[in-house]
Write an enzyme that holds these catalytic residues in place. Structure first.
Site, short mmCIF file in Angstrom:
data_model
loop_
_atom_site.label_atom_id
_atom_site.label_comp_id
_atom_site.label_asym_id
_atom_site.label_seq_id
_atom_site.Cartn_x
_atom_site.Cartn_y
_atom_site.Cartn_z
N TYR A 59 0.95 -1.31 0.01
CA TYR A 59 0.05 0.10 -0.01
C TYR A 59 1.03 1.15 0.13
O TYR A 59 1.33 1.67 0.84
CB TYR A 59 -1.02 0.08 1.16
CG TYR A 59 -1.91 -1.26 1.25
CD1 TYR A 59 -2.26 -2.03 0.09
CD2 TYR A 59 -2.47 -1.24 2.55
CE1 TYR A 59 -2.98 -2.97 0.31
CE2 TYR A 59 -3.55 -2.45 2.70
CZ TYR A 59 -3.75 -3.19 1.54
OH TYR A 59 -4.66 -4.24 1.67
N SER A 205 -13.05 -5.72 2.01
CA SER A 205 -13.86 -5.28 1.09
C SER A 205 -15.46 -5.77 1.47
O SER A 205 -16.25 -6.05 0.77
CB SER A 205 -13.91 -5.55 -0.41
OG SER A 205 -12.84 -4.82 -0.78
N PRO A 206 -15.70 -5.62 2.80
CA PRO A 206 -16.82 -6.13 3.26
C PRO A 206 -18.24 -5.34 3.08
O PRO A 206 -19.33 -5.66 2.80
CB PRO A 206 -16.77 -5.99 4.76
CG PRO A 206 -16.00 -4.89 5.03
CD PRO A 206 -15.00 -5.11 3.97
N LEU A 207 -18.03 -4.00 2.41
CA LEU A 207 -19.07 -3.06 2.00
C LEU A 207 -18.81 -3.15 -0.02
O LEU A 207 -19.65 -2.14 -0.24
CB LEU A 207 -18.78 -1.87 2.30
CG LEU A 207 -19.05 -1.66 3.88
CD1 LEU A 207 -18.57 -0.42 4.44
CD2 LEU A 207 -20.36 -2.22 4.52
N GLY A 210 -17.67 -0.15 -1.53
CA GLY A 210 -18.84 1.18 -1.34
C GLY A 210 -19.95 0.82 -1.90
O GLY A 210 -20.92 1.46 -1.66
N PHE A 211 -20.34 -0.16 -2.56
CA PHE A 211 -21.37 -0.39 -3.37
C PHE A 211 -22.54 -0.61 -2.38
O PHE A 211 -23.62 -0.13 -2.57
CB PHE A 211 -21.30 -1.48 -4.29
CG PHE A 211 -22.38 -1.53 -5.28
CD1 PHE A 211 -22.16 -1.07 -6.63
CD2 PHE A 211 -23.57 -2.16 -5.14
CE1 PHE A 211 -23.14 -0.99 -7.57
CE2 PHE A 211 -24.55 -2.08 -6.08
CZ PHE A 211 -24.41 -1.54 -7.46
#
Length: 330
Positions: A59, A205-207, A210-211
């Site tokens: 990162y 990426s549990p969301l 962002g979607f």
């Protein structure tokens, strides 16, 4: 905050914090970050009882670990630092994977220095290197445990056979892989294998990038240059179909006086006590919203409605482009 256990005895907060958006990624991924706000967000997370903070050498590269190290200076007690290794890179970015024993050690030494710590609490192989036997990589990681430089070992986006071979070489505390309402493929074989081997599961990426927050209602909401404009699931042909599941999330959120993000995270938390999602945030307002998910109690009817709206394999489009997909589940 509530707490959970990864593996046999590794206690962490039920929700961790993904630090990737905070530094070194740039406006093309989730928007530009403000360093002062990112540090304030990290400090607020500690105040809220968050203990698990997730970063990686790649990162930036490097600068994300440096930022986290700066933020936790003087606040190390109780903080669980997770970082990852496994890529080669140059001034132009990532050039390939490298999980040779020499690179394992090099990466660990660099991460320790940038984070300003004596021990990495959770050291992940970021992606499986098909050119290096997993036994060699995990063996090198295990030697770092013996030396006190690492406490626990983890894998990321590994396939079932690799997970089994790794666990036969050294105890593995956690597998980090994508998992959310719109990405449930791990439920078929990977999550059951982790449970058989007593390996905790850390969804990134549990969301749904962002979607699932409900804040993106069309592709026009994404700024120019945002990489999600090239995400297959955000494409013109898939966007509307995928938005149908968000409508259900929004309805359930309204019934609980919660945000859609909280419902999406609460659904993940309800999938098992061995699951510790790491939503990413670079601002205190989104951090505080996400962390309230630990107090959202979804009913059986809520869970059934979400399962029906977002069945395994029901999301339109692959989760990555071809190159990135080729690096998963090896």
């Amino acid at each position: 905050m509530k707490y959970r256990t990864l593996g046999p005895d590794f206690e962490v907060s039920a929700l961790g914090l993904g630090c990737m958006p905070m530094a070194g990624i740039g406006k093309g991924m989730y928007g530009e970050a403000n360093v002062d706000e990112s540090i304030a967000t990290l400090h607020r997370a500690i105040e809220l009882g968050v203990t698990l903070f997730d970063t990686a050498e790649i990162y930036g590269p490097l600068v994300n670990e440096e930022l986290l190290g700066r933020a936790i200076r003087g606040k190390r007690d109780g903080v669980v630092i997770a970082t990852k290794f496994g890529f080669r890179y140059d001034d132009n970015g990532m050039t390939g994977v490298d999980s040779t024993p020499d690179n394992v050690r090099r990466a660990c030494e660099g991460s320790l220095k940038r984070l300003g710590v004596e021990t990495i609490d959770l050291f992940y192989q970021h992606r499986v290197d098909p050119n290096v036997p997993i036994e060699d990589t995990v063996g090198a990681m295990g030697r770092l445990v013996e030396e006190g430089k690492v406490r626990h070992l983890g894998l990321s986006e590994a396939g079932v056979e690799t997970i089994r071979r790794a666990a036969a070489t050294h105890p593995i505390a956690a597998l980090q892989s994508e998992y959310s309402l719109w990405e449930r493929d791990v439920e078929e074989a990977i999550l059951p294998a982790c449970r058989e081997l007593d390996i905790g599961f850390v969804p990134y990426s549990p969301l749904g990038r962002g979607f699932l927050t409900g804040q993106i209602t069309s592709r026009d909401d994404l700024p120019e240059g945002d990489y999600r404009r090239n995400d297959p699931r955000y494409s013109d042909e898939n966007f509307a179909r995928n938005m149908a599941m968000v409508d259900v999330v929004k309805d359930i959120a309204a019934a609980h006086d919660a945000s859609p993000a909280q419902v999406a995270l609460a659904w993940l938390l309800a999938q098992g006590d061995d699951i510790v999602p790491i939503p990413g945030s670079k601002r205190r307002v989104t951090l505080e919203d996400s962390m309230k998910a630990v107090d959202v109690a979804l009913t059986a009817d809520d869970l059934a409605a979400l399962d029906a709206a977002a069945p395994r394999g029901g999301t339109a489009g692959p989760r990555y482009g071809e190159r990135a997909m080729a690096m998963t589940r090896l």
